[in-house]
Design a protein around this motif. Structure first.
Motif, PDB file in Angstrom:
ATOM      1  N   LEU A  99       0.759  -1.280  -0.140  1.00 13.08           N
ATOM      2  CA  LEU A  99      -0.132  -0.018  -0.064  1.00 13.08           C
ATOM      3  C   LEU A  99       0.928   1.119   0.097  1.00 13.08           C
ATOM      4  O   LEU A  99       2.020   1.495   0.686  1.00 13.08           O
ATOM      5  CB  LEU A  99      -1.103   0.134   1.136  1.00 13.08           C
ATOM      6  CG  LEU A  99      -1.918  -1.005   1.311  1.00 13.08           C
ATOM      7  CD1 LEU A  99      -2.796  -0.778   2.514  1.00 13.08           C
ATOM      8  CD2 LEU A  99      -2.858  -0.985   0.092  1.00 13.08           C
ATOM      9  N   TYR A 100       0.706   2.126  -0.772  1.00 12.73           N
ATOM     10  CA  TYR A 100       1.090   3.659  -1.081  1.00 12.73           C
ATOM     11  C   TYR A 100       2.576   3.246  -1.459  1.00 12.73           C
ATOM     12  O   TYR A 100       3.320   4.160  -1.537  1.00 12.73           O
ATOM     13  CB  TYR A 100       1.265   4.151   0.427  1.00 12.73           C
ATOM     14  CG  TYR A 100       0.092   4.375   0.992  1.00 12.73           C
ATOM     15  CD1 TYR A 100      -0.179   3.656   2.067  1.00 12.73           C
ATOM     16  CD2 TYR A 100      -1.085   4.764   0.304  1.00 12.73           C
ATOM     17  CE1 TYR A 100      -1.359   3.737   2.942  1.00 12.73           C
ATOM     18  CE2 TYR A 100      -2.224   4.780   1.029  1.00 12.73           C
ATOM     19  CZ  TYR A 100      -2.497   4.381   2.253  1.00 12.73           C
ATOM     20  OH  TYR A 100      -3.723   4.395   2.782  1.00 12.73           O
ATOM     21  N   GLY A 101       2.950   2.087  -2.109  1.00 14.08           N
ATOM     22  CA  GLY A 101       4.058   1.632  -2.735  1.00 14.08           C
ATOM     23  C   GLY A 101       5.442   1.935  -1.868  1.00 14.08           C
ATOM     24  O   GLY A 101       5.239   1.789  -0.999  1.00 14.08           O
ATOM     25  N   TYR A 102       6.624   1.754  -2.918  1.00  7.55           N
ATOM     26  CA  TYR A 102       7.718   1.607  -2.213  1.00  7.55           C
ATOM     27  C   TYR A 102       8.601   2.962  -2.464  1.00  7.55           C
ATOM     28  O   TYR A 102       8.297   3.795  -3.455  1.00  7.55           O
ATOM     29  CB  TYR A 102       8.517   0.566  -2.985  1.00  7.55           C
ATOM     30  CG  TYR A 102       7.999  -0.683  -2.872  1.00  7.55           C
ATOM     31  CD1 TYR A 102       8.584  -1.843  -3.798  1.00  7.55           C
ATOM     32  CD2 TYR A 102       6.860  -1.222  -2.127  1.00  7.55           C
ATOM     33  CE1 TYR A 102       8.126  -3.047  -4.126  1.00  7.55           C
ATOM     34  CE2 TYR A 102       6.412  -2.643  -2.186  1.00  7.55           C
ATOM     35  CZ  TYR A 102       6.848  -3.421  -3.183  1.00  7.55           C
ATOM     36  OH  TYR A 102       6.525  -4.629  -3.322  1.00  7.55           O
TER      37      TYR A 102
ATOM     38  N   TYR B  32      -4.967  -3.404  -6.633  1.00  5.82           N
ATOM     39  CA  TYR B  32      -4.077  -2.241  -6.197  1.00  5.82           C
ATOM     40  C   TYR B  32      -2.755  -1.965  -7.401  1.00  5.82           C
ATOM     41  O   TYR B  32      -2.160  -2.795  -7.737  1.00  5.82           O
ATOM     42  CB  TYR B  32      -3.151  -2.379  -4.907  1.00  5.82           C
ATOM     43  CG  TYR B  32      -2.769  -0.919  -4.483  1.00  5.82           C
ATOM     44  CD1 TYR B  32      -1.148  -1.158  -4.224  1.00  5.82           C
ATOM     45  CD2 TYR B  32      -3.288   0.108  -4.163  1.00  5.82           C
ATOM     46  CE1 TYR B  32      -0.599   0.062  -3.754  1.00  5.82           C
ATOM     47  CE2 TYR B  32      -2.703   1.331  -3.812  1.00  5.82           C
ATOM     48  CZ  TYR B  32      -1.157   1.441  -3.754  1.00  5.82           C
ATOM     49  OH  TYR B  32      -0.466   2.186  -3.171  1.00  5.82           O
ATOM     50  N   ILE B  34       0.089   1.097  -9.219  1.00  7.15           N
ATOM     51  CA  ILE B  34       0.783   2.200  -8.929  1.00  7.15           C
ATOM     52  C   ILE B  34       1.569   2.399 -10.319  1.00  7.15           C
ATOM     53  O   ILE B  34       1.783   1.715 -10.867  1.00  7.15           O
ATOM     54  CB  ILE B  34       1.798   2.111  -7.839  1.00  7.15           C
ATOM     55  CG1 ILE B  34       1.285   1.553  -6.584  1.00  7.15           C
ATOM     56  CG2 ILE B  34       2.491   3.162  -7.483  1.00  7.15           C
ATOM     57  CD1 ILE B  34       2.205   1.146  -5.348  1.00  7.15           C
ATOM     58  N   TYR B  36       4.858   4.533 -11.520  1.00  5.49           N
ATOM     59  CA  TYR B  36       6.120   5.296 -11.054  1.00  5.49           C
ATOM     60  C   TYR B  36       6.786   5.928 -12.121  1.00  5.49           C
ATOM     61  O   TYR B  36       6.553   5.576 -13.339  1.00  5.49           O
ATOM     62  CB  TYR B  36       7.113   4.079 -10.836  1.00  5.49           C
ATOM     63  CG  TYR B  36       6.931   3.782  -9.173  1.00  5.49           C
ATOM     64  CD1 TYR B  36       6.035   2.516  -9.016  1.00  5.49           C
ATOM     65  CD2 TYR B  36       7.511   4.020  -8.000  1.00  5.49           C
ATOM     66  CE1 TYR B  36       5.846   1.939  -7.709  1.00  5.49           C
ATOM     67  CE2 TYR B  36       7.438   3.544  -7.002  1.00  5.49           C
ATOM     68  CZ  TYR B  36       6.470   2.473  -6.732  1.00  5.49           C
ATOM     69  OH  TYR B  36       6.307   2.104  -5.532  1.00  5.49           O
ATOM     70  N   PHE B  46       7.414   7.257  -6.898  1.00  2.00           N
ATOM     71  CA  PHE B  46       5.882   7.039  -6.811  1.00  2.00           C
ATOM     72  C   PHE B  46       5.194   8.218  -7.109  1.00  2.00           C
ATOM     73  O   PHE B  46       5.710   9.495  -6.945  1.00  2.00           O
ATOM     74  CB  PHE B  46       5.443   6.924  -5.323  1.00  2.00           C
ATOM     75  CG  PHE B  46       3.844   6.878  -5.039  1.00  2.00           C
ATOM     76  CD1 PHE B  46       3.163   8.117  -5.063  1.00  2.00           C
ATOM     77  CD2 PHE B  46       3.248   5.750  -5.232  1.00  2.00           C
ATOM     78  CE1 PHE B  46       1.881   7.919  -4.731  1.00  2.00           C
ATOM     79  CE2 PHE B  46       1.993   5.481  -4.687  1.00  2.00           C
ATOM     80  CZ  PHE B  46       1.297   6.783  -4.763  1.00  2.00           C
ATOM     81  N   ASP B  49      -1.410   6.344  -7.326  1.00  2.00           N
ATOM     82  CA  ASP B  49      -1.907   5.008  -7.033  1.00  2.00           C
ATOM     83  C   ASP B  49      -3.388   4.859  -7.192  1.00  2.00           C
ATOM     84  O   ASP B  49      -4.046   6.010  -7.246  1.00  2.00           O
ATOM     85  CB  ASP B  49      -1.488   4.398  -5.899  1.00  2.00           C
ATOM     86  CG  ASP B  49      -2.191   5.085  -4.497  1.00  2.00           C
ATOM     87  OD1 ASP B  49      -1.731   4.610  -3.501  1.00  2.00           O
ATOM     88  OD2 ASP B  49      -2.914   6.053  -4.788  1.00  2.00           O
ATOM     89  N   ARG B  51      -7.008   1.869  -6.212  1.00  2.00           N
ATOM     90  CA  ARG B  51      -7.471   0.463  -5.825  1.00  2.00           C
ATOM     91  C   ARG B  51      -8.343   0.255  -6.917  1.00  2.00           C
ATOM     92  O   ARG B  51      -8.949   0.991  -7.535  1.00  2.00           O
ATOM     93  CB  ARG B  51      -8.145   0.970  -4.563  1.00  2.00           C
ATOM     94  CG  ARG B  51      -6.992   1.166  -3.425  1.00  2.00           C
ATOM     95  CD  ARG B  51      -7.822   1.387  -2.243  1.00  2.00           C
ATOM     96  NE  ARG B  51      -6.904   1.932  -1.091  1.00  2.00           N
ATOM     97  CZ  ARG B  51      -6.370   1.145  -0.107  1.00  2.00           C
ATOM     98  NH1 ARG B  51      -6.566  -0.272  -0.250  1.00  2.00           N
ATOM     99  NH2 ARG B  51      -5.539   1.653   0.730  1.00  2.00           N
TER     100      ARG B  51
END
Lengths: 113, 110
Positions: A99-102, B32, B34, B36, B46, B49, B51
């Motif tokens: 969650l919320y990435g790395y 989920y 994301i 980048y 980041f 993101d 869901r």
């Protein structure tokens, strides 16, 4: 940011040598990850760790060893380097896993000759 | 540092135009995603993101759209600037790990 640092930035080593790439994070994140990045392959997961003393294999673990004796450090060792391990290696950390990435480090460019 | 995306799909846009970068994901159970951004010689950063219970999410100048029917994700960048030039990756959640796509190079022409 100096929150996650990798060293060395560049490394040249010979085939058969052992080499260790270092990763240090200052946030006390539970999760840490090692990825390699190669032309046309994107980022591939080598190993990850959910907490100190807990490590798991990723997509491409062969030829690599990791340890996590302290939360903040996650070194990656190539026990006997091969030319196919020439790559850019990225370490990442995350508090929650996904969650919320790395947050990624700046990478280590490793060349095996 | 040397670019790692020399053989990736490339999108070239004029400065000020809108950019749309696409990504197909593989796991219909992924919940989920994301986006980048990776600049030359740096680690991925980041951007935004989303869901799986959402179709759209907006940030500052960026919008992510999710179409679960065809397993497609897109990143829209409004008024593209030279600083947006980079490699863009999508990532999907797989268990407790993220799986990354191969990436797309965005080149902004001034």
């Amino acid at each position: 940011d100096a929150g996650i640092t990798q060293s060395p930035r560049y490394k040249i080593t010979e085939t058969g040598r052992q080499v260790t790439l270092m990763c240090h994070q200052t946030w006390s994140h539970s999760y840490m990850f090692w990825y390699r990045q190669d032309l046309g392959h994107g980022l591939r997961l080598i190993y990850y760790s959910a907490a100190a003393d807990i490590t798991d294999k990723g997509e491409v673990p062969d030829g690599y060893v990791v340890s996590r004796s302290k939360t903040e450090n996650f070194p990656l060792t190539l026990e006997s380097a091969t030319r196919s391990q020439t790559s850019v290696y990225f370490c990442a950390s995350s508090e929650t896993g996904t969650l919320y990435g790395y947050t990624f480090g700046s990478g280590t460019r490793l060349t095996v000759v | 540092g040397e670019s790692v995306g020399l053989h990736l799909p490339t999108l070239s846009v004029q400065e000020g135009d809108n950019s749309i970068i696409n990504c197909a994901y593989s796991n219909s159970a992924s919940d989920y995603f994301i986006w980048y951004k990776q600049e030359s010689g740096k680690g991925p950063q980041f951007i935004i993101d989303i869901r799986s219970n959402m179709d759209k999410r907006q940030g500052q100048r960026v919008t992510v759209l999710l179409n679960k029917t065809v397993k497609h994700l897109s990143l829209q960048i409004a008024a593209t600037q030279p600083g947006d030039s980079a490699v863009y990756f999508c990532a999907e959640k797989n268990g407790n790990k993220l799986v990354f796509g191969a990436g797309t190079i965005l080149r902004v022409k001034s």
